[in-house]
Design an enzyme around this catalytic site. Structure first.
Site, PDB file in Angstrom:
ATOM      1  N   THR A 188       0.874  -1.178   0.000  1.00 60.79           N
ATOM      2  CA  THR A 188       0.000   0.000   0.000  1.00 60.79           C
ATOM      3  C   THR A 188       0.907   1.222   0.000  1.00 60.79           C
ATOM      4  O   THR A 188       2.072   1.122   0.402  1.00 60.79           O
ATOM      5  CB  THR A 188      -0.882   0.033   1.248  1.00 60.79           C
ATOM      6  OG1 THR A 188      -0.023   0.121   2.383  1.00 60.79           O
ATOM      7  CG2 THR A 188      -1.731  -1.213   1.373  1.00 60.79           C
ATOM      8  N   GLU A 242      -5.830  -4.002  -0.643  1.00 62.37           N
ATOM      9  CA  GLU A 242      -6.114  -5.100   0.297  1.00 62.37           C
ATOM     10  C   GLU A 242      -7.263  -5.989  -0.172  1.00 62.37           C
ATOM     11  O   GLU A 242      -7.511  -7.042   0.392  1.00 62.37           O
ATOM     12  CB  GLU A 242      -6.469  -4.533   1.684  1.00 62.37           C
ATOM     13  CG  GLU A 242      -5.290  -3.960   2.448  1.00 62.37           C
ATOM     14  CD  GLU A 242      -5.064  -2.479   2.155  1.00 62.37           C
ATOM     15  OE1 GLU A 242      -5.482  -2.008   1.080  1.00 62.37           O
ATOM     16  OE2 GLU A 242      -4.459  -1.798   3.011  1.00 62.37           O
ATOM     17  N   LYS A 284     -14.456  17.159  10.111  1.00 61.73           N
ATOM     18  CA  LYS A 284     -15.271  17.066  11.322  1.00 61.73           C
ATOM     19  C   LYS A 284     -15.587  18.472  11.797  1.00 61.73           C
ATOM     20  O   LYS A 284     -14.734  19.153  12.354  1.00 61.73           O
ATOM     21  CB  LYS A 284     -14.561  16.232  12.380  1.00 61.73           C
ATOM     22  CG  LYS A 284     -14.426  14.803  11.887  1.00 61.73           C
ATOM     23  CD  LYS A 284     -14.035  13.800  12.932  1.00 61.73           C
ATOM     24  CE  LYS A 284     -14.143  12.408  12.341  1.00 61.73           C
ATOM     25  NZ  LYS A 284     -13.139  11.470  12.739  1.00 61.73           N
ATOM     26  N   TRP A 293     -20.008  15.202  10.478  1.00 64.05           N
ATOM     27  CA  TRP A 293     -19.075  14.883   9.405  1.00 64.05           C
ATOM     28  C   TRP A 293     -19.510  15.535   8.097  1.00 64.05           C
ATOM     29  O   TRP A 293     -20.681  15.466   7.716  1.00 64.05           O
ATOM     30  CB  TRP A 293     -19.017  13.372   9.191  1.00 64.05           C
ATOM     31  CG  TRP A 293     -18.342  12.632  10.296  1.00 64.05           C
ATOM     32  CD1 TRP A 293     -17.875  13.155  11.474  1.00 64.05           C
ATOM     33  CD2 TRP A 293     -18.078  11.233  10.348  1.00 64.05           C
ATOM     34  NE1 TRP A 293     -17.328  12.173  12.254  1.00 64.05           N
ATOM     35  CE2 TRP A 293     -17.434  10.966  11.584  1.00 64.05           C
ATOM     36  CE3 TRP A 293     -18.288  10.171   9.482  1.00 64.05           C
ATOM     37  CZ2 TRP A 293     -17.024   9.697  11.958  1.00 64.05           C
ATOM     38  CZ3 TRP A 293     -17.877   8.902   9.856  1.00 64.05           C
ATOM     39  CH2 TRP A 293     -17.243   8.664  11.088  1.00 64.05           C
TER      40      TRP A 293
HETATM   41  P1  ADP Z   1      -3.749   3.955  -2.346  1.00 65.56           P
HETATM   42  O1  ADP Z   1      -4.725   4.970  -1.771  1.00 65.56           O
HETATM   43  O2  ADP Z   1      -2.607   3.683  -1.496  1.00 65.56           O
HETATM   44  O3  ADP Z   1      -3.502   4.170  -3.775  1.00 65.56           O
HETATM   45  P2  ADP Z   1      -5.551   1.917  -2.995  1.00 65.56           P
HETATM   46  O4  ADP Z   1      -5.307   2.056  -4.434  1.00 65.56           O
HETATM   47  O5  ADP Z   1      -5.693   0.590  -2.410  1.00 65.56           O
HETATM   48  O6  ADP Z   1      -4.427   2.565  -2.215  1.00 65.56           O
HETATM   49  O7  ADP Z   1      -6.732   2.876  -2.621  1.00 65.56           O
HETATM   50  C1  ADP Z   1      -7.873   2.455  -1.959  1.00 65.56           C
HETATM   51  C2  ADP Z   1      -8.735   3.622  -1.614  1.00 65.56           C
HETATM   52  O8  ADP Z   1      -9.047   4.412  -2.761  1.00 65.56           O
HETATM   53  C3  ADP Z   1     -10.083   3.201  -1.100  1.00 65.56           C
HETATM   54  O9  ADP Z   1     -10.030   2.811   0.238  1.00 65.56           O
HETATM   55  C4  ADP Z   1     -10.906   4.453  -1.333  1.00 65.56           C
HETATM   56  O10 ADP Z   1     -10.698   5.401  -0.338  1.00 65.56           O
HETATM   57  C5  ADP Z   1     -10.334   4.988  -2.611  1.00 65.56           C
HETATM   58  N1  ADP Z   1     -11.195   4.592  -3.735  1.00 65.56           N
HETATM   59  C6  ADP Z   1     -11.009   3.575  -4.587  1.00 65.56           C
HETATM   60  N2  ADP Z   1     -11.992   3.539  -5.496  1.00 65.56           N
HETATM   61  C7  ADP Z   1     -12.834   4.558  -5.227  1.00 65.56           C
HETATM   62  C8  ADP Z   1     -14.063   5.043  -5.790  1.00 65.56           C
HETATM   63  N3  ADP Z   1     -14.606   4.489  -6.856  1.00 65.56           N
HETATM   64  N4  ADP Z   1     -14.647   6.105  -5.206  1.00 65.56           N
HETATM   65  C9  ADP Z   1     -14.102   6.699  -4.131  1.00 65.56           C
HETATM   66  N5  ADP Z   1     -12.955   6.288  -3.549  1.00 65.56           N
HETATM   67  C10 ADP Z   1     -12.330   5.232  -4.085  1.00 65.56           C
END
Ligand code: ADP
Length: 551
Positions: free
Chosen positions: A185, A330, A444, A449
């Site tokens: 990550t 994940e 917040k 929120w």
């Molecule tokens: P990183 O943020 O490290 O690039 P990831 O690619 O695993 O890691 O990102 C996951 C996060 O991206 C999710 O937990 C969410 O917050 C955000 N995310 C992914 N797809 C979407 C979506 N379609 N809409 C909003 N947020 C998204």
């Protein structure tokens, strides 16, 4: 009583075996790092993957060893991907957009034995090579003839790496729970954490991702993953395409609008998948040059929320269906798909667009729920916000080397056995989930929120706006209030008053940003998403105009 069906471990070697047997001449087309478009097919990828397995074994790579890649989405990357996984080694995709020190940290933590790199990344590797403790060989994914070795030690060109190795190599034959891939990550909080996929999770996830209400790809499709292989496995497309016999088009290093468009039209691409920022670049190229898409039918967009303008441009202007996808590293990474629910079919156009902006429903293989901070369930009424929790066969149970463990078994799970995604969401009566924020980005204000994503989506649709972000800024009375940060399109001059007028009436009054600032460039993170951490740092001492009134 046990069933009487055959043992057939779910290992990924079977995926490329299947493609080689059933679709040997289906093309794999690559925009090579050197520039020209190269043509291969599943039979040739299979053969080189076999050679790669023999090359790994000859260099002492054994089952369980990690092999790293700093590489674009190309046929060669796919050959070593299957070559390593299919013998029980672990293919570790490293995100080259991270800082060099972070890359070195990750490679050392993973204990990669061999590191493959594209020529693009020679300068990074020259810099970090002295810091790498476990890498014994660096393989440049170029032919000897074109290989600028730079100052990299123990250096081998790709053709030399494969040279002399036969296509006779044993694959599979191990437990389906064996580790197959490793992906860290991006570590926006603390050190990056390694997600260790298994063969079984990869196979099941690819089948989940390609359900009809998901990617829905078949042998007729030509698919192009724009999401790189180092961004959560190119969203499973390097498994999905050989599984279903789709032509695979790999964009290599050139992810700008003009190059992507050239590949889409030139190769008859029907399906693409990538984050909103690359989609925006592609759409801008098409619009600015008066072009259209002649073969593209579906586009999966995820990684961050789809701006409404992108959704409308694809669906209304170009007749391309948008599939909103949400997920995370994940989760391998798919968590939900935004295909319409039968109830949505009755809706008028604008309401259908609104429904599509939600992140969507869980495919079979993903369970979702929302809870409060103490783990109590929140109702699925489309209104209550909660921490989004997930469970399934392709969701991480623990991080590599037990990083971030939450229990004494080393797992990263809540007491109820679910994984906390770090997202805040609503789920409605139809099971449709909508992300309202990252838990760490939620604003917040006075104990309530405010969702930054909702405000950003509206602001991004305003005239003259290239990109917009909302962050919480310190406020003496309310703790935090929203600040809208806008990157204007080149030559455009949106104003504070205009931006606030665009939001007026579309969001609750108390969600209205207390101020609007304009920046030349909104910083993006390593996976092409808005870097809120950097923005919060930039504006950490920002004085909102409403601050004085409160003091
Ligand atoms: P990183 O943020 O490290 O690039 P990831 O690619 O695993 O890691 O990102 C996951 C996060 O991206 C999710 O937990 C969410 O917050 C955000 N995310 C992914 N797809 C979407 C979506 N379609 N809409 C909003 N947020 C998204």
């Amino acid at each position: 009583m046990l069933g009487l069906m055959q043992e057939w471990p779910l290992t990924v070697d079977k995926i490329i075996d299947h493609a080689k047997t059933n679709f040997p001449r289906r093309e794999v087309v690559t925009r090579s790092t050197e520039g020209p478009i190269t043509r291969s097919n599943y039979a040739a990828v299979w053969e080189n993957a076999k050679r790669a397995t023999n090359a790994f074994r000859a260099r002492g790579v054994a089952s369980g060893d990690r092999v790293g890649t700093l590489a674009w989405t190309t046929d060669r990357h796919m050959e070593i991907w299957y070559g390593a996984m299919n013998m029980g080694a672990v293919l570790h995709t490293v995100n080259p957009r991270l800082f060099p020190e972070q890359i070195a940290w990750i490679i050392n933590h993973a204990e990669d034995k061999i590191l493959f790199l594209d020529t693009t990344f020679i300068p990074i590797v020259e810099k970090i090579a002295p810091l790498l403790k476990t890498v014994t060989t660096f393989v440049l994914l170029s032919d000897r003839a074109q290989a600028p070795a730079g100052a990299i030690p123990h250096f081998v060109a790709y053709d030399a790496f494969l040279h002399g190795h036969s296509t006779d190599a044993a694959w599979g034959g191990f437990d389906e729970h064996t580790a197959a891939g490793l992906c860290y990550t991006s570590g926006t909080t603390g050190d990056p954490k390694g997600v260790l996929y298994s063969h079984r999770s990869n196979v099941l996830h690819a089948m989940m991702a390609n359900q009809t209400d998901g990617f829905g790809c078949g042998a007729q499709d030509a698919v192009m993953p724009i999401a790189p292989m180092f961004h959560a496995n190119a969203w499973a497309i390097t498994f999905v395409a050989p599984m279903c016999g789709a032509k695979l088009v790999m964009p290599g290093p050139k992810l700008d609008g003009a190059n992507l468009y050239e590949l889409i039209e030139g190769e008859g691409v029907t399906f693409i998948a990538g984050v909103p920022t690359v989609q925006l670049a592609l759409l801008n190229h098409v619009r600015d040059n008066g072009l259209k898409f002649s073969t593209l039918r579906r586009v999966a967009i995820g990684g961050s929320a789809i701006p409404e303008a992108v959704l409308r441009a694809y669906e209304d202007d170009y007749g391309v269906e948008v599939i909103h996808a949400w997920g995370m590293t994940e989760m391998s990474p798919i968590g939900t798909f935004g295909k319409p629910h039968p109830e949505h079919v009755k809706l008028g156009h604008d309401d259908r667009i609104k429904a599509k902006l939600k992140q969507g429903r869980a495919p079979f293989g993903v369970e979702l729920k929302i809870t409060d901070d103490d783990g109590n369930l929140k109702p699925h009424d489309g209104k209550a916000f909660g921490r989004l929790m997930v469970r399934g066969p392709a969701v991480a149970r623990a991080y590599f080397k037990n990083a971030g463990a939450k229990n004494d078994k080393g797992e990263c799970l809540e007491p109820c056995g679910f994984f906390d995604t770090g997202d805040v969401a609503t789920i409605d009566e139809l099971g449709v989930m909508q992300i309202t924020d990252r838990a760490k980005d939620v604003i917040k204000s006075g104990g309530e929120w405010i969702s930054s994503i909702d405000i950003e989506n509206i602001a991004m649709g305003a005239d003259g706006v290239a990109c917009a972000a909302v962050i919480g800024v310190y406020h003496p009375k309310w703790d935090e209030r929203p600040l809208l940060i806008v990157e204007p399109k080149s030559g455009a001059h949106p104003t504070r008053e205009r931006m606030l007028a665009v939001l007026d009436g579309k969001i609750a009054k108390w969600w209205m940003p207390d101020d609007v600032v304009f920046v030349e460039k909104i910083p993006l993170g390593a996976t092409g998403k808005i870097n809120k951490l950097a923005l919060r740092e930039m504006f950490k001492n920002y004085q909102l105009p409403t601050t004085q009134a409160a003091e």
